[in-house]
Design a protein around this motif. Structure first.
Motif, PDB file in Angstrom:
ATOM      1  N   SER A 293     -21.775  18.633  36.939  1.00  0.00           N
ATOM      2  CA  SER A 293     -20.864  18.249  38.011  1.00  0.00           C
ATOM      3  C   SER A 293     -19.568  17.654  37.471  1.00  0.00           C
ATOM      4  O   SER A 293     -18.636  17.420  38.235  1.00  0.00           O
ATOM      5  N   SER A 294     -19.521  17.410  36.193  1.00  0.00           N
ATOM      6  CA  SER A 294     -18.325  16.753  35.665  1.00  0.00           C
ATOM      7  C   SER A 294     -17.123  17.687  35.751  1.00  0.00           C
ATOM      8  O   SER A 294     -17.242  18.906  35.711  1.00  0.00           O
ATOM      9  N   VAL A 295     -15.942  17.078  35.873  1.00  0.00           N
ATOM     10  CA  VAL A 295     -14.747  17.834  36.220  1.00  0.00           C
ATOM     11  C   VAL A 295     -14.407  18.928  35.203  1.00  0.00           C
ATOM     12  O   VAL A 295     -14.028  20.030  35.563  1.00  0.00           O
ATOM     13  N   GLY A 296     -14.589  18.626  33.914  1.00  0.00           N
ATOM     14  CA  GLY A 296     -14.146  19.568  32.901  1.00  0.00           C
ATOM     15  C   GLY A 296     -15.056  20.762  32.667  1.00  0.00           C
ATOM     16  O   GLY A 296     -14.670  21.734  32.020  1.00  0.00           O
ATOM     17  N   THR A 297     -16.256  20.722  33.228  1.00  0.00           N
ATOM     18  CA  THR A 297     -17.258  21.728  32.890  1.00  0.00           C
ATOM     19  C   THR A 297     -16.807  23.152  33.145  1.00  0.00           C
ATOM     20  O   THR A 297     -17.014  24.044  32.323  1.00  0.00           O
ATOM     21  N   LYS A 298     -16.214  23.358  34.337  1.00  0.00           N
ATOM     22  CA  LYS A 298     -15.835  24.724  34.708  1.00  0.00           C
ATOM     23  C   LYS A 298     -14.828  25.299  33.712  1.00  0.00           C
ATOM     24  O   LYS A 298     -14.866  26.472  33.399  1.00  0.00           O
ATOM     25  N   ASP A 299     -13.971  24.449  33.204  1.00  0.00           N
ATOM     26  CA  ASP A 299     -12.979  24.910  32.235  1.00  0.00           C
ATOM     27  C   ASP A 299     -13.661  25.338  30.941  1.00  0.00           C
ATOM     28  O   ASP A 299     -13.321  26.359  30.354  1.00  0.00           O
ATOM     29  N   VAL A 300     -14.648  24.542  30.524  1.00  0.00           N
ATOM     30  CA  VAL A 300     -15.372  24.869  29.295  1.00  0.00           C
ATOM     31  C   VAL A 300     -16.079  26.209  29.452  1.00  0.00           C
ATOM     32  O   VAL A 300     -15.984  27.084  28.595  1.00  0.00           O
ATOM     33  N   THR A 301     -16.776  26.380  30.572  1.00  0.00           N
ATOM     34  CA  THR A 301     -17.515  27.624  30.799  1.00  0.00           C
ATOM     35  C   THR A 301     -16.555  28.821  30.801  1.00  0.00           C
ATOM     36  O   THR A 301     -16.823  29.838  30.155  1.00  0.00           O
TER      37      THR A 301
END
Lengths: 410, 410
Positions: B260-268
């Protein structure tokens, strides 16, 4: 001779099965939730803890005291001191006083002293410390309270529940690793008949390939059953009795599908009666197809004598074995998929018999049409074409075109 | 940064998947029909022979020349010479002439020269040789002709057919032992997020139990997929890239459910782009819930980045992964169970987004009522209570009470 005149109605058969098979019970079996898809709960599952276990934010934003924000607007913001942030997955020791706020991400824990979340879109940092809040929030807004999802001790899933993917998710959320499900009902399937041969061998003209052990076994597996024996045997009393006695030791239910020869049903009935009490208690059912069906009980096991005719055997299996296996597994009513439809044509029924009419479904702008399909007795491809069937009640004289019908889907 | 403004509509996403995943194909796998229940046909199955292979009686009775019986009635029977009987499962060499008849049991072969069956109920033996026939029969009556069930070369089951019990019966009837089905799509499921922990370990306050790998894996199994890897990993670029590259070797589809952390989607998204071309091609979908979903392709494999939020992840999995896995397995349309119902209340939708509203179904005298149920974002028990969901179109402003809706069943 089998007393074909003393046939039972479908209702009577269900009632008799309830009575006779009262002591036929399945045991529970503990399994890991990762293996639980499609299995059936043996007992209610209670929540061992509450969810969420802490006050959880449902947005990215700032934890505040709601009353600090009352009256805040675009034109007249409230100014708060941002005294820190909560990290995901971490507990927080922060204590927030009036006039202060703390950053909390979605899913994060609200710190002590706060009672609402202001969404990040409705706030602005004026400097590192000062936050302008442009919209008021009510107490509890954007917050999931402790136990709001589920309370400790609340029933999450009931006995008889067929486990779905999302149930497995909820079990994991509650930290439940293992659940108790019904053991699979163990079923043996025997086909009898001298003319029945292995379908994959060289078949002589006039012989009949064994269809029933394959089709019935697959259907029983669909019902959650486990096939422990699958055999074709000759249509002879001693051989059938010996084999039946042998496989009964390993199963809850024995299914004997008779050959088409006239004497078969008598042999099956005699074997069931001779194996133990109370023996055969259903001697034929007022249905079409499937009339020459017998049901008995011997040494606390259920024994079905199904017609040799594959179409009849499959329908009887679906209706009566399906009913018993559901009952044994405490299935919720309505687990079997049914659809309402309008009859696309007049459908005839057999007086004095519950008739099972195969149908094809057509979706006409959100209205299903059920089209009856017919085939000569013995046409196995009929069932591969049908989407399901309609049950026409014993006392009903057919169905009129346009009438609303309930279709049991295959 | 992820470009959340360039989200696609559901229709655009389906279209893009069609285009991008054209070269993602499953292979065929030969299996025994006894193992085929629920598997999906890779190719049409043609009948290798005709059924029945001989003219078969559908009743117990007498094979006759129909014209011999014309005019026969209770008062004026026709008399025939009974010259023999046909045994079940045996071929017959008998040749029947006008004025003669032969006993044939149900399923037995009609002898040469005959063209109809008189039911046993409509005839009477006057002596050992002489049979009185009390009712006339038309040519072909009570007879299943050669190939009447299915012709040689006719298609029994089509590519994409999900094998049912009765299909297995029909295959056995045709002597077909093995069929070619789609190999199961191989799927790897990774959950990322530093706050995500093993659900069965001791959980610290603030941490989140891993729900998604369990729920998504089970749902993918329901779609016919095979889970080849199931892992929770830290929300860190190098670790995720390394693991993703490793598991991609073994699977057709990789599912990464973000924390749920904000940066996760960017990493993926960065990992998918860096692993191979063309990388991410869907950057968010106009749906609620489930907007922050990404879809990409890398080295001929599909990669999904699902929201970390379990309810969103499960819905997106059901809709978009379900669609892809169906497409890969050439599933017939309508395989997924849907039911029409009337909305039990007004239902709001989100403007500009396709909204998925969970509902409970109630059967009211043959009319299903769909009752919307609500829960705060993150309430996992909501999905265990729902029977299914309604899709509300992007351009539709909610649903009015009483309006007809299509419910996709869980």
């Amino acid at each position: 001779m089998m007393e074909l005149l003393k046939v039972d109605t479908v209702e009577q058969v269900m009632k008799k099965m309830e009575d006779y098979f009262k002591d036929l019970v399945l045991e529970g079996q503990e399994i890991h939730i990762a293996d639980a898809l499609g299995r059936i709960l043996y007992e209610d599952v209670e929540a061992p803890l509450e969810l969420p276990e802490f006050r959880r934010s449902t947005v990215d934003g700032y934890a505040v005291l709601a009353k600090d924000t009352f009256g805040a607007s675009e034109g007249l913001p409230t100014f708060l001191n941002n005294i820190g942030k909560v990290e995901m997955g971490k507990s927080t020791e922060l204590i927030v006083n009036s006039g202060e706020c703390v950053y909390v991400p979605t899913g994060g824990m609200l710190p002590s002293g706060t009672d609402a979340m202001v969404m990040i879109e409705h706030a602005e940092h004026l400097d590192e410390l000062t936050l302008a809040v442009y919209q008021s929030v009510a107490p509890g807004e954007n917050v999931m309270q402790v136990g709001e999802d589920i309370q400790k001790g609340e029933i999450l899933l009931k006995r008889g529940r067929k486990i779905k993917a999302q149930d497995i998710g909820a079990l994991a959320a509650l930290g439940i690793e293992k659940i108790t499900v019904f053991e699979r009902p163990k079923v043996a399937v025997l086909s009898t008949g001298d003319e029945i041969v292995d379908p994959f061998s060289k078949v002589q003209l006039g012989q009949i390939r064994d269809i029933n052990t394959y089709a019935l076994s697959a259907m029983i597996e669909e019902f959650g059953g486990e096939i422990v024996h699958r055999l074709v045997i000759q249509d002879e009393y001693n051989q059938l009795k010996e084999k039946a006695a042998e496989v009964l030791k390993d199963c809850h239910v024995l299914v004997i599908s008779g050959g088409s020869s006239v004497g078969t049903k008598d042999v099956t009935a005699k074997v069931i009666n001779d194996l133990g009490t109370p023996g055969v208690f259903v001697h034929g059912i007022a249905i079409k197809p499937g009339k020459p069906t017998i049901i008995g009980k011997t040494n606390h096991k259920a024994v079905f004598g199904l017609p040799g005719h594959p179409v009849s055997a499959i329908i009887v299996c679906k209706v009566f074995l399906g009913y018993l296996l559901d009952r044994l597994q405490a299935q919720e009513a309505g687990e079997h998929k049914t659809i309402y439809a309008a009859a696309a044509a007049n459908i005839h029924s057999s007086p004095g018999k519950e008739t099972y009419q195969m149908v094809i479904l057509e979706d006409q702008n959100g209205e299903y049409l059920a089209k009856p399909i017919h085939g000569k007795s013995g046409a196995i491809t009929l069932l591969t074409k049908a989407h399901g069937y309609i049950r026409i009640d014993t006392n009903k004289e057919g169905i009129e075109k346009g009438e609303k019908v309930k279709v049991v889907l295959f």
